[in-house]
Motif scaffolding. Structure first.
Motif, mmCIF file in Angstrom:
data_model
loop_
_atom_site.group_PDB
_atom_site.id
_atom_site.type_symbol
_atom_site.label_atom_id
_atom_site.label_comp_id
_atom_site.label_asym_id
_atom_site.label_seq_id
_atom_site.Cartn_x
_atom_site.Cartn_y
_atom_site.Cartn_z
ATOM 1 N N ALA A 323 -67.768 -117.773 28.214
ATOM 2 C CA ALA A 323 -67.561 -116.872 29.397
ATOM 3 C C ALA A 323 -66.363 -116.520 30.101
ATOM 4 O O ALA A 323 -65.268 -117.212 29.413
ATOM 5 C CB ALA A 323 -68.237 -118.002 30.768
ATOM 6 N N PRO A 324 -66.095 -115.267 30.511
ATOM 7 C CA PRO A 324 -64.632 -114.724 31.016
ATOM 8 C C PRO A 324 -64.199 -115.641 31.925
ATOM 9 O O PRO A 324 -62.949 -115.614 32.194
ATOM 10 C CB PRO A 324 -65.041 -113.548 31.664
ATOM 11 N N TRP A 325 -64.938 -116.450 32.658
ATOM 12 C CA TRP A 325 -64.177 -117.408 33.764
ATOM 13 C C TRP A 325 -63.365 -118.592 33.114
ATOM 14 O O TRP A 325 -62.894 -119.539 33.787
ATOM 15 C CB TRP A 325 -65.134 -117.625 34.893
ATOM 16 N N PHE A 326 -63.893 -119.171 31.628
ATOM 17 C CA PHE A 326 -63.674 -120.341 31.278
ATOM 18 C C PHE A 326 -62.222 -120.335 30.684
ATOM 19 O O PHE A 326 -61.785 -119.454 29.860
ATOM 20 C CB PHE A 326 -64.410 -120.478 30.167
ATOM 21 N N HIS A 327 -61.348 -121.330 30.922
ATOM 22 C CA HIS A 327 -60.063 -121.663 30.501
ATOM 23 C C HIS A 327 -60.267 -123.001 29.844
ATOM 24 O O HIS A 327 -60.903 -123.872 30.146
ATOM 25 C CB HIS A 327 -59.136 -121.412 31.720
ATOM 26 N N GLY A 328 -58.965 -123.319 29.042
ATOM 27 C CA GLY A 328 -58.750 -124.502 28.619
ATOM 28 C C GLY A 328 -58.066 -125.580 29.463
ATOM 29 O O GLY A 328 -58.157 -125.477 30.786
ATOM 30 N N LEU A 339 -54.357 -116.262 39.039
ATOM 31 C CA LEU A 339 -55.342 -115.653 40.007
ATOM 32 C C LEU A 339 -54.345 -114.860 41.295
ATOM 33 O O LEU A 339 -54.798 -114.161 42.054
ATOM 34 C CB LEU A 339 -55.741 -116.849 40.588
ATOM 35 N N GLU A 340 -53.009 -114.901 41.077
ATOM 36 C CA GLU A 340 -52.000 -114.436 41.998
ATOM 37 C C GLU A 340 -52.556 -113.176 42.522
ATOM 38 O O GLU A 340 -52.506 -112.743 43.703
ATOM 39 C CB GLU A 340 -50.576 -114.642 41.498
ATOM 40 N N ALA A 346 -62.018 -114.026 43.446
ATOM 41 C CA ALA A 346 -61.675 -114.407 41.960
ATOM 42 C C ALA A 346 -61.770 -116.003 41.646
ATOM 43 O O ALA A 346 -61.383 -116.685 42.591
ATOM 44 C CB ALA A 346 -60.231 -113.570 41.656
ATOM 45 N N PHE A 347 -62.116 -116.279 40.519
ATOM 46 C CA PHE A 347 -62.145 -117.755 40.199
ATOM 47 C C PHE A 347 -62.019 -117.850 38.723
ATOM 48 O O PHE A 347 -62.049 -116.786 38.047
ATOM 49 C CB PHE A 347 -63.536 -118.260 40.708
ATOM 50 N N LEU A 348 -61.780 -119.067 38.468
ATOM 51 C CA LEU A 348 -61.700 -119.555 37.065
ATOM 52 C C LEU A 348 -61.988 -120.919 37.119
ATOM 53 O O LEU A 348 -61.757 -121.627 37.835
ATOM 54 C CB LEU A 348 -60.389 -119.262 36.263
ATOM 55 N N VAL A 349 -62.686 -121.641 35.779
ATOM 56 C CA VAL A 349 -62.977 -122.779 35.695
ATOM 57 C C VAL A 349 -61.875 -123.377 34.377
ATOM 58 O O VAL A 349 -61.990 -122.724 33.268
ATOM 59 C CB VAL A 349 -64.434 -122.905 35.283
ATOM 60 N N LEU A 412 -67.541 -117.660 47.907
ATOM 61 C CA LEU A 412 -68.518 -117.116 47.088
ATOM 62 C C LEU A 412 -67.891 -116.668 45.658
ATOM 63 O O LEU A 412 -66.928 -115.749 45.846
ATOM 64 C CB LEU A 412 -69.240 -115.916 47.672
ATOM 65 N N LEU A 413 -68.302 -117.115 44.560
ATOM 66 C CA LEU A 413 -67.767 -116.535 43.242
ATOM 67 C C LEU A 413 -68.268 -115.453 43.144
ATOM 68 O O LEU A 413 -69.159 -114.965 42.858
ATOM 69 C CB LEU A 413 -68.405 -117.420 42.046
ATOM 70 N N GLN A 414 -67.083 -114.400 42.785
ATOM 71 C CA GLN A 414 -67.341 -112.896 42.909
ATOM 72 C C GLN A 414 -66.911 -112.301 41.627
ATOM 73 O O GLN A 414 -67.567 -111.777 40.720
ATOM 74 C CB GLN A 414 -66.800 -112.132 44.028
ATOM 75 N N GLU A 415 -65.503 -112.611 41.287
ATOM 76 C CA GLU A 415 -64.909 -111.942 40.035
ATOM 77 C C GLU A 415 -64.218 -112.893 39.085
ATOM 78 O O GLU A 415 -63.556 -113.589 39.491
ATOM 79 C CB GLU A 415 -63.695 -110.793 40.669
ATOM 80 N N PRO A 416 -64.743 -113.101 37.980
ATOM 81 C CA PRO A 416 -64.169 -113.897 36.886
ATOM 82 C C PRO A 416 -62.550 -113.452 36.499
ATOM 83 O O PRO A 416 -62.297 -112.573 36.318
ATOM 84 C CB PRO A 416 -64.918 -114.130 35.960
ATOM 85 N N CYS A 417 -61.781 -114.660 36.471
ATOM 86 C CA CYS A 417 -60.396 -114.288 35.896
ATOM 87 C C CYS A 417 -60.460 -114.624 34.611
ATOM 88 O O CYS A 417 -60.642 -115.903 34.065
ATOM 89 C CB CYS A 417 -59.554 -115.266 36.809
ATOM 90 N N GLY A 418 -59.888 -113.900 33.585
ATOM 91 C CA GLY A 418 -60.182 -114.026 32.374
ATOM 92 C C GLY A 418 -58.830 -114.380 31.645
ATOM 93 O O GLY A 418 -57.755 -114.815 32.170
#
Length: 431
Positions: A323-328, A339-340, A346-349, A412-418
């Motif tokens: 997923a584009p929102w997934f990070h380590g 995210l700045e 925008a969001f990430l996990v 509300l989760l809208q744009e994934p941060c890659g």
């Protein structure tokens, strides 16, 4: 993780610091609910045990300590406010008496010290004068005849009495002088203390500042009450919404069925694979003993490979693509840096280093929010915010693309941060 917190009634300060204000309020609300549940359960058990004769009813002993409030004529608890009760002196009069008493005691102590010095001076003065006179008389005694010695003795006694009388007079004059000085000093001290009291009274500006501070304090108390109410409403809203949408899932039974019909996927590479159908993975039996909390990055990587990969954590639904929102395992600062320059929503996990789970980092219009996602059990849910239990991490993300996370924040989760760098920050998890 949440069940462990409610069982222990304790949360680690470092973990608490990771929660947002809304998460903290809802978590404390749940802990309070658990306290009430335990109390009611214990009370019900005590009553049942007494009814069935398993435990004799409690008998109040005469020696038991207790509190009995004094009631007023209106039947309410009697309250006394100094200066307002019948027969009470006004505050100003009490203050005047206290100042006068302080001044009197201080002047008395100073007078006692002064009198000790004066008394020593008088005693020394007359002792020396009497000694000199005796020496003079003794010298003259040898010059008089034997028949005059009796007269000389009478003279010596008369002189001694005279000196004693003069010493007493000197003492009285000294005592009177000290008394007058004590009265004068008491007056001086009184006015000094009075002046200090007047200067210590708040000015009109200080009075306004105090009233403003009091107003802010009351407003803060009201805001805390509103937040607690919002936390209760938030908890109930999520529970009701989850029932309506039917997204509350038991992960263990679902993946047990998946595991019976699919083989475990081969090793995953760190690059993003191309889209395509992917068979779900079976859940293997746990082959390692998980610590209570993450203790190192190596342990976190092993946990992810042992427990999260079989659950397809971080993958898009029904594909091999990450997923584009997934990070380590990245820090809060790194997440905020990514995210700045993105817009609100925008969001990430990222994989958490505080709990067995993840952190969802969210971009606000001004600033950021971070929500902990508990993955220690057979489901995924926000710690202290969302009572919904999602079968997969992707389910949780998709759910909150349509449903806000909190009412107060409206997230509300809208744009994934890659990813920004190569290799991606999650490559260690898939090696």
């Amino acid at each position: 993780m949440l069940q462990q917190i409610l069982h222990d009634m304790y949360i680690d300060p470092e973990l608490l610091a990771e929660l947002s204000d809304v998460q903290k309020h809802i978590l404390f609300y749940k802990m309070r609910e658990e306290q009430l549940r335990r109390w009611r359960e214990r009370e019900a058990w005590e009553a049942l045990a007494q009814v069935e004769g398993l435990r004799p009813p409690k008998v109040k002993r005469a020696s038991d300590k207790h509190i009995q409030w004094l009631l007023g004529t209106d039947g309410e608890v009697w309250v006394w406010i100094m200066g307002e009760g019948p027969g009470d002196k006004p505050y100003e009069e009490i203050s005047e008496e206290l100042i006068a008493e302080r001044a009197r005691l201080q002047a008395q102590r100073e007078a006692e010290e002064l009198w000790k010095q004066k008394e020593a001076e008088i005693t020394k003065k007359f002792r020396d004068a009497l000694a000199n006179e005796k020496a003079r008389i003794l010298a003259e005694k040898w010059k008089v005849e034997m028949e005059d010695r009796k007269a000389a003795k009478v003279l010596e006694e008369r002189i001694h009495e005279e000196f004693k009388r003069k010493e007493e007079e000197e003492r009285k004059r000294g005592e009177e002088q000290i008394r007058l000085q004590e009265e004068q000093r008491a007056k001086e001290l009184y006015w000094t203390l009075k002046q200090a009291q007047l200067q210590s009274h708040p000015s009109e500006k200080e009075e306004r500042e105090w009233e403003e501070q009091l107003r802010r304090s009351k407003a803060a108390d009201e805001e805390r009450s509103r937040r607690a109410q919002r936390a209760r409403d938030e908890y109930q809203r999520h529970s009701l919404r989850a029932i309506q949408k039917g997204t509350v899932a038991g992960l263990s039974s679902r993946f047990r069925e998946l595991g019976q019909s699919h083989e475990q996927e081969a090793r995953l590479h760190h690059h993003l694979p191309g889209p395509g159908p992917l068979s779900p993975l079976a859940v293997p039996g746990r082959t390692w003993e998980r610590p209570l909390r993450p203790v190192s990055r190596e342990v976190i990587v092993r946990w992810f490979k042992e427990e999260q990969l079989p659950r397809r954590a971080g993958f898009e639904r029904n594909t091999k693509a990450i997923a584009p929102w997934f990070h380590g395992i990245i820090s809060r600062e790194d997440a905020e840096d990514l995210l700045e320059n993105m817009t609100e929503g925008a969001f990430l996990v990222r994989v958490s280093e505080k709990i067995w789970g993840y952190t969802l980092s969210y971009r606000l219009q001004k600033g950021f929010k971070h929500f902990l996602v508990d993955a220690s059990g057979d489901f995924y849910s926000f710690l202290g915010v969302d009572p919904n239990r999602h079968a997969t991490l992707t389910d949780l993300i998709d759910f909150h693309k349509e449903e806000i996370i909190t009412v107060s924040g409206g997230e509300l989760l809208q744009e994934p941060c890659g990813q920004r760098d190569s290799p991606p920050d999650y490559h260690l998890l898939f090696e």
